[in-house]
Design an enzyme around this catalytic site. Structure first.
Site, short mmCIF file in Angstrom:
data_model
loop_
_atom_site.label_atom_id
_atom_site.label_comp_id
_atom_site.label_asym_id
_atom_site.label_seq_id
_atom_site.Cartn_x
_atom_site.Cartn_y
_atom_site.Cartn_z
N GLU A 206 58.74 -7.96 24.12
CA GLU A 206 59.12 -7.73 23.06
C GLU A 206 59.42 -8.99 22.74
O GLU A 206 59.86 -9.96 24.04
CB GLU A 206 60.70 -6.57 22.83
CG GLU A 206 59.78 -5.39 23.46
CD GLU A 206 59.44 -4.22 22.42
OE1 GLU A 206 59.59 -5.85 20.64
OE2 GLU A 206 58.66 -3.76 22.27
N ASP B 126 48.64 9.66 12.40
CA ASP B 126 50.09 10.18 12.70
C ASP B 126 50.48 8.64 11.94
O ASP B 126 51.88 8.45 11.74
CB ASP B 126 49.82 9.83 13.99
CG ASP B 126 51.55 9.72 14.58
OD1 ASP B 126 52.47 10.26 14.01
OD2 ASP B 126 51.94 8.78 15.60
#
Length: 170
Positions: free
Chosen positions: A81, A106
């Site tokens: 991240e 999805d």
């Protein structure tokens, strides 16, 4: 669409996922090549799809995390991240699917039902703008996310992929 400029392994990735990408693209009003390029980036062209503890595939081609509202299967893995401009490794829970078709279905729900991605959908016919708007909406913390998708879109072979009659560009 077959493209002789695309390496064999990448062509296999495109061949396998193109039908699901086309279906997702139709549902969202997004260029199929934009969705394929995002899946290629997130999964390393299918070579780095998150693995379940037993070694099987999570089929999570889009790096979608399992938030509080997710009731399906999950897998926890280290991921990079970008926090305050720095790359940091954190453990995160990701969604897991029984197959690629479920993952793309999805993705349609995740993007289509989340107001933060509305602007990206407004630019869906333009693969490059779609990628830029996904980045602006915070789809990923990587500050070069859109540029990486655009590099795939303009890479050898990938630029030749047609969006059947969609007349889209990056």
């Amino acid at each position: 669409k077959k493209n002789s400029d695309l390496p064999v392994d990448r062509q296999a990735f495109v061949d396998e996922l193109a039908p699901a990408a086309a279906s997702a693209a139709g549902a969202l009003g997004v260029a199929p090549r934009a969705i394929l390029a995002q899946a290629a980036l997130e999964s390393g062209w299918g070579k780095h799809v998150i693995r379940m503890p037993d070694g099987s595939s999570s089929h999570n081609y889009f790096g979608i995390k399992a938030g509080k509202g997710w009731s399906g299967q999950t897998v926890k893995v280290p991921t990079t991240e970008y926090i305050g401009g720095r790359a940091v490794t954190v453990n995160a829970s990701f969604r897991a699917y029984p197959d690629a078709k479920s993952a793309f279905h999805d993705y349609v729900d995740f993007i289509g039902n989340n107001p933060r991605y509305q602007k990206a959908l407004e630019h869906g016919a333009n693969a490059g703008q779609y990628a830029r708007q996904l980045e602006a909406a915070g789809y990923a913390t990587d500050p070069n996310y859109a540029n990486k998708i655009m590099a795939i879109l303009s890479g050898d072979g990938f630029d030749g992929l047609a969006d059947e009659g969609a007349g889209v560009s990056n």
